[in-house]
Design a protein around this motif. Structure first.
Motif, PDB file in Angstrom:
ATOM      1  N   LEU A 205       4.330  42.381   5.816  1.00 18.40           N
ATOM      2  CA  LEU A 205       4.624  42.816   7.184  1.00 18.40           C
ATOM      3  C   LEU A 205       3.418  43.513   7.814  1.00 18.40           C
ATOM      4  N   LEU A 206       2.747  44.360   7.041  1.00 20.26           N
ATOM      5  CA  LEU A 206       1.591  45.081   7.561  1.00 20.26           C
ATOM      6  C   LEU A 206       0.465  44.106   7.904  1.00 20.26           C
ATOM      7  N   ARG A 207       0.222  43.146   7.050  1.00 17.00           N
ATOM      8  CA  ARG A 207      -0.823  42.163   7.306  1.00 17.00           C
ATOM      9  C   ARG A 207      -0.548  41.369   8.585  1.00 17.00           C
ATOM     10  N   THR A 208       0.705  40.921   8.739  1.00 14.56           N
ATOM     11  CA  THR A 208       1.073  40.165   9.945  1.00 14.56           C
ATOM     12  C   THR A 208       0.940  41.027  11.198  1.00 14.56           C
ATOM     13  N   THR A 209       1.357  42.295  11.099  1.00 14.62           N
ATOM     14  CA  THR A 209       1.274  43.199  12.247  1.00 14.62           C
ATOM     15  C   THR A 209      -0.165  43.390  12.700  1.00 14.62           C
ATOM     16  N   LEU A 210      -1.056  43.643  11.750  1.00 10.13           N
ATOM     17  CA  LEU A 210      -2.461  43.847  12.101  1.00 10.13           C
ATOM     18  C   LEU A 210      -3.058  42.596  12.723  1.00 10.13           C
TER      19      LEU A 210
ATOM     20  N   VAL B   4       3.963  45.543  17.756  1.00  9.58           N
ATOM     21  CA  VAL B   4       4.356  46.682  16.909  1.00  9.58           C
ATOM     22  C   VAL B   4       5.856  46.916  17.011  1.00  9.58           C
ATOM     23  N   HIS B   5       6.399  46.853  18.206  1.00  8.77           N
ATOM     24  CA  HIS B   5       7.833  47.065  18.399  1.00  8.77           C
ATOM     25  C   HIS B   5       8.647  45.991  17.679  1.00  8.77           C
ATOM     26  N   THR B   6       8.176  44.742  17.777  1.00  3.04           N
ATOM     27  CA  THR B   6       8.908  43.637  17.148  1.00  3.04           C
ATOM     28  C   THR B   6       8.911  43.765  15.631  1.00  3.04           C
ATOM     29  N   ILE B   7       7.743  43.998  15.030  1.00  9.38           N
ATOM     30  CA  ILE B   7       7.659  44.083  13.571  1.00  9.38           C
ATOM     31  C   ILE B   7       8.377  45.335  13.070  1.00  9.38           C
ATOM     32  N   SER B   8       8.382  46.392  13.858  1.00  9.50           N
ATOM     33  CA  SER B   8       9.133  47.584  13.467  1.00  9.50           C
ATOM     34  C   SER B   8      10.606  47.246  13.289  1.00  9.50           C
TER      35      SER B   8
ATOM     36  N   ILE C 279      15.410  40.664   2.796  1.00  8.59           N
ATOM     37  CA  ILE C 279      15.731  39.494   3.625  1.00  8.59           C
ATOM     38  C   ILE C 279      16.841  39.831   4.603  1.00  8.59           C
ATOM     39  N   VAL C 280      17.867  40.498   4.125  1.00  9.71           N
ATOM     40  CA  VAL C 280      18.984  40.867   4.991  1.00  9.71           C
ATOM     41  C   VAL C 280      18.514  41.805   6.097  1.00  9.71           C
ATOM     42  N   ASP C 281      17.694  42.806   5.746  1.00 12.18           N
ATOM     43  CA  ASP C 281      17.203  43.748   6.756  1.00 12.18           C
ATOM     44  C   ASP C 281      16.300  43.047   7.775  1.00 12.18           C
ATOM     45  N   THR C 282      15.460  42.141   7.310  1.00 11.89           N
ATOM     46  CA  THR C 282      14.547  41.435   8.216  1.00 11.89           C
ATOM     47  C   THR C 282      15.311  40.524   9.172  1.00 11.89           C
ATOM     48  N   LEU C 283      16.257  39.762   8.637  1.00 16.73           N
ATOM     49  CA  LEU C 283      17.050  38.880   9.506  1.00 16.73           C
ATOM     50  C   LEU C 283      17.885  39.697  10.483  1.00 16.73           C
ATOM     51  N   GLY C 284      18.492  40.781   9.988  1.00 18.13           N
ATOM     52  CA  GLY C 284      19.296  41.629  10.861  1.00 18.13           C
ATOM     53  C   GLY C 284      18.458  42.239  11.971  1.00 18.13           C
TER      54      GLY C 284
ATOM     55  N   CYS D 269      14.410  34.664  21.994  1.00 19.49           N
ATOM     56  CA  CYS D 269      14.024  36.063  21.749  1.00 19.49           C
ATOM     57  C   CYS D 269      13.939  36.402  20.268  1.00 19.49           C
ATOM     58  N   VAL D 270      14.387  35.515  19.414  1.00 16.41           N
ATOM     59  CA  VAL D 270      14.321  35.752  17.969  1.00 16.41           C
ATOM     60  C   VAL D 270      12.927  35.366  17.480  1.00 16.41           C
ATOM     61  N   PRO D 271      12.189  36.268  16.829  1.00 16.39           N
ATOM     62  CA  PRO D 271      10.818  35.964  16.377  1.00 16.39           C
ATOM     63  C   PRO D 271      10.823  35.074  15.136  1.00 16.39           C
ATOM     64  N   MET D 272      11.169  33.797  15.349  1.00 20.72           N
ATOM     65  CA  MET D 272      11.328  32.891  14.216  1.00 20.72           C
ATOM     66  C   MET D 272      10.006  32.602  13.518  1.00 20.72           C
ATOM     67  N   ASP D 273       8.912  32.507  14.271  1.00 20.47           N
ATOM     68  CA  ASP D 273       7.612  32.294  13.637  1.00 20.47           C
ATOM     69  C   ASP D 273       7.248  33.450  12.708  1.00 20.47           C
ATOM     70  N   LEU D 274       7.550  34.660  13.156  1.00 20.63           N
ATOM     71  CA  LEU D 274       7.282  35.827  12.304  1.00 20.63           C
ATOM     72  C   LEU D 274       8.146  35.795  11.050  1.00 20.63           C
ATOM     73  N   LEU D 275       9.410  35.452  11.189  1.00 17.76           N
ATOM     74  CA  LEU D 275      10.308  35.386  10.040  1.00 17.76           C
ATOM     75  C   LEU D 275       9.773  34.407   8.998  1.00 17.76           C
TER      76      LEU D 275
END
Length: 838
Positions: free
Chosen positions: A532-537, A556-560, A682-687, A698-704
């Motif tokens: 997550l940190l790598r993708t955010t940066l 930052v808001h999205t990855i948070s 996985i559950v927390d990320t999808l949620g 609006c769902v960040p599917m590429d990030l997922l």
């Protein structure tokens, strides 16, 4: 002219006995072969060899712990590549004298805990016993099994300017250093292999073989396969490396006090399959802390009822509880007369000149000569001695007052000059003072003295005031040369009991299983946070490079929302500072983030040192170091490179576990921990991705897909832009995808079945099995198309409710595993009728 020999320019201090050079400046005979070989190397070659040696020390994780040290709890073990060498004849005299001294000290301990004839005959003052805090009164009148109190003994020796060896300290409580001596030998023999092979150096292996046989012979049940454990205070103890090293080398189970329990006056090891009786305990915990029931009530390191079990003869403790009675220096002035009384012999190895201040005449002598004496605690070796010559006038007056107030607590010693030995330092040899620690183990044939030992080196004052563990200088391997005129001794082959084949792990303590489970969880937390940190940066840098600071804030808001811990933000924060602030947050172990996970991972790994292979240990140490170096001044590309290395290192650990670990309970708990943590992640990320989304776009599917390392899998299946139903199917339900929730649950279900079988199949499902049946059923029967449908009134409420139900059950599963496998009841009904009090 060729380069100067390495030993050229070596000059020992004046009026000091040097181990390598004689008084005439010539090399002593037993050093000549070594120095001749050393001079064949250039200084550059020697420096390269020692770089290799330091690498071995670091990779082997040879450390000692220093409490309250700014450099950290674990510090690298200090070793000099050049050995100290002693000839056979001199060593034979030392070994004989150490054996005599060990016999004498064992007899003294037996008398003081028994008839006390030495006090009755005036050979020991009564105050010397009763003022000693290491005198364990509950042990009085108890004779250990076999009548022996002392099984392992160590003596610290120093050579004076007259060339004679003297004892400066006895170690009778928990003698430390034998494991470090063996590790020193391993490192030095690899740094200087041709030196070692060309010289007749005595081996250390027979000492450890003798120690293993001694422990086996102590078993009160006299069975062929006794259960022997090594009791350690834990990973924060100063010499914990040695505890785990010795346990692995001797084939013992490393345990802490919480791993043991006493039932019906017997000691049991708490394992996954139940309680297993312990026959022998090799302790590395000081005696007073071993039993909170009869000794120190505030101890959390011991086992309640241990002393009573030893009294009943159901367990043997080596060294016996109470052995620390002679661990100080107070007994030294009285040893010559005691030796003549008990052994009818003079001491072969004298003690250093010592005066116990508990006697009026001796105390006055000490006070009159305070400026030239060294003050030591009288009853233990756990506090640094005080060099009076280095004190100010006020400090010396305060010390004198302290002696007046509690005179029995102090012993004064006249140390004098100690011998010097060459040490490799900055490309040359320099002299440093040395002290030897020599080890002996009681065997059926008498005392077996190790043909070697641990040499400590340092500046003279530093060496006098330093303990083994507190970093006072360095250490050396001790090479004892074999007698070339003696015939090789042929030892009779030891009888070994027939082996009982097994494929299970019969000594897995519940604590170890608990730590393996959390090792898996912290590994997964480190990986998910790093991804997550790598993708955010990456997203922040791309937005800033395109001149879009609002896009950086949005990233930052999205990855948070996907679960990455973020530093607190204010409207005035400059978006340009986001990368540095994010890195700083995850580099500080006080914040919940990557560094915090890495620190917790390190704590768990420290508890598993004896259970992990060398390669796995090195990979985990490298991972911890990489996380610790995350906050650097290398710029954005450097941080990205470090994050990539962290991910690769975590995958290396996973690969080692998959390819090298047997599929027993140890691996099952490690992998179960990873599966539980990954499922929760996985559950927390999808949620987080679905929460608040107003439509599919609006769902960040590429990030997922990116943080789940599933982008290529999705593209190969659909050859189109991500759609929510396809993403949910791949990450939620597809059991063929190692990054999906379904895969984690299927693996966990299999693990729970195997653990239940190992624990004893009753024909009924255990609670964790029933929970896995429900979880697998929920995911396998989920309607992905329905979950991907957006409701204008409730959003993705079906998917969110499903994920919340799974999340709560996963946390319940983790608690259930802990309850079923990691916790043992500390009481049970008595098996004998209760005796009514009159």
């Amino acid at each position: 002219m060729g380069p100067k020999p390495i030993h050229d320019g070596y000059r020992p201090p004046a009026n000091t006995y040097d181990e390598m050079l004689g008084a005439d400046g010539q090399i002593r005979p037993h050093w000549r072969d070594f120095i001749r070989s050393l001079d064949n190397l250039t200084r550059e070659e020697m420096a390269q060899r020692w770089d290799f040696g330091r690498t071995l020390l670091r990779e082997n994780g040879v450390t000692y712990n220093v409490y309250g040290d700014d450099a950290g709890l674990e510090r690298p073990w200090q070793l000099d590549p050049l050995p100290m060498i002693l000839p056979a004849a001199e060593w034979a005299a030392i070994a004989q004298a150490v054996s005599q001294r060990a016999t004498l000290l064992n007899a003294i301990i037996g008398d003081l805990y028994g008839p006390r004839t030495l006090i009755a005959h005036g050979l020991i003052p009564p105050a010397l016993l009763h003022a000693n805090p290491s005198y364990l009164r509950p042990c009085h009148g108890w004779t250990p099994s076999g009548g022996r109190h002392l099984h392992v003994y160590a003596a610290e020796l120093a050579r004076g300017s007259d060339g004679r060896w003297r004892v400066i300290a006895d170690r009778t409580e928990v003698p430390a250093g034998a494991g470090y001596a063996l590790e020193n030998r391993t490192i030095v023999s690899r740094v200087l292999p041709e030196f070692f092979r060309s010289m007749p150096v005595e081996r250390l292996g027979p000492f450890f073989d003798s120690l293993r046989r001694t422990l086996q012979n102590l078993s009160p049940r006299r069975n062929d396969d006794p259960r022997i454990v090594l009791l350690t205070p834990g990973p924060y103890n100063e010499t914990y490396f040695e505890h785990s090293f010795m346990a692995r080398h001797l084939g013992l189970t490393l345990v802490q006090g919480e791993d043991l329990t006493v039932r019906d006056n017997k000691v049991f090891l708490k394992t996954l399959t139940g309680l297993q009786q312990v026959d022998v305990i090799l302790r590395r915990t000081n005696g007073e802390w071993c039993d909170p029931l009869e000794l120190r009530g505030d101890s959390t390191l011991g086992v309640a009822g241990l002393l009573q079990s030893a009294r009943a003869g159901n367990v043997v403790i080596a060294n016996a509880l109470g052995g620390g009675l002679l661990d100080g220096s107070a007994i030294m002035p009285f040893l010559p007369k005691i030796s003549r009384a008990l052994l009818s012999e003079d001491l072969m190895l004298p003690s250093i000149a010592s005066w116990w201040c508990g006697q009026d005449h001796e105390r006055q002598f000490v006070l009159d000569n305070l400026d030239r004496l060294t003050l030591r605690p009288a009853f233990h070796n756990r506090v640094r001695p005080i060099q009076s010559a280095g004190l100010t006038k006020t400090e010396r007056a305060d010390l004198a007052q302290t002696i007046h107030t509690r005179p029995w607590d102090w012993v004064a010693q006249e140390v004098g000059s100690m011998s010097s030995v060459p040490v490799w330092s900055e490309g040359r040899l320099e002299p440093q003072h040395t002290v030897l620690r020599v080890f002996a183990v009681a065997s059926e044939q008498g005392w077996h003295v190790m043909h070697g030992g641990l040499a400590r080196v340092s500046a003279e004052r530093d060496l006098l005031t330093a303990r083994l563990q507190t970093g006072g200088g360095g250490s050396k391997d001790l090479w004892v040369l074999a007698d070339p005129t003696a015939h090789a001794t042929i030892h009779a082959r030891q009888h070994n009991a027939p082996i009982k084949l097994t494929r299970g792990n019969r000594d897995l303590p519940s604590r170890v299983a608990d730590n393996m489970f959390w090792l898996g969880r912290y590994l997964e937390r480190c990986e998910s946070t790093t991804r997550l940190l790598r993708t955010t940066l990456q997203l922040i840098e791309e937005a800033l490079d395109q001149g879009d600071p609002a896009g950086a804030v949005h990233a930052v808001h999205t990855i948070s929302g996907l679960g990455l811990p973020m530093p607190a933000q204010t409207p005035s924060d400059d978006p340009e500072d986001l990368p540095s602030r994010l890195i700083a947050h995850h580099s500080d172990a006080d914040n919940y983030g990557l560094a915090c996970h890495g620190e917790r991972l390190g704590r768990v790994v420290a508890n598993l040192r004896d259970r992990l292979s060398t390669d796995t240990w090195r990979a985990l140490q490298r991972l911890r170091d990489q996380i610790g170096r995350l906050h650097s001044q290398e710029g954005r590309s450097g941080v990205q490179s470090r994050l990539n290395s962290i991910v690769l290192n975590i995958e290396a650990v996973s690969g080692l576990a998959m390819e090298n670990m047997t599929r027993g309970p140890l691996w099952l708990f490690l992998d179960a921990g990873r599966r539980v943590e990954r499922a929760i992640s996985i559950v927390d990320t999808l949620g987080g991705a679905l929460n608040g989304a107003e439509d599919e776009d609006c769902v960040p599917m590429d990030l997922l897909l990116d943080v789940s390392d599933s982008t290529m899998t999705y593209r190969s299946r659909y050859l189109a832009a991500p759609r929510l139903a396809g993403v949910l199917d791949l990450l939620l339900c597809d059991e063929s995808n190692p990054r999906s929730l379904g895969f984690q649950l299927a693996a966990l279900s299999e693990h729970m079945d195997r653990l239940a079988l190992a624990a004893g199949d009753t024909g009924f499902l255990r609670p964790e099995q029933r929970m896995m049946t429900v979880l697998c059923g929920i995911v396998r029967t989920a309607d992905v198309m329905l979950l991907a449908t957006y409701d204008r009134d409730g959003g993705y409420h079906d998917a969110e409710r499903l994920l919340e139900a799974i999340r709560s059950r996963l946390w319940g599963l983790s608690e259930g595993i802990s309850r079923e496998y990691f916790t043992h009841a500390q009481w049970r009904l008595p098996v004998a009728p209760v005796e009514m009090l009159p």
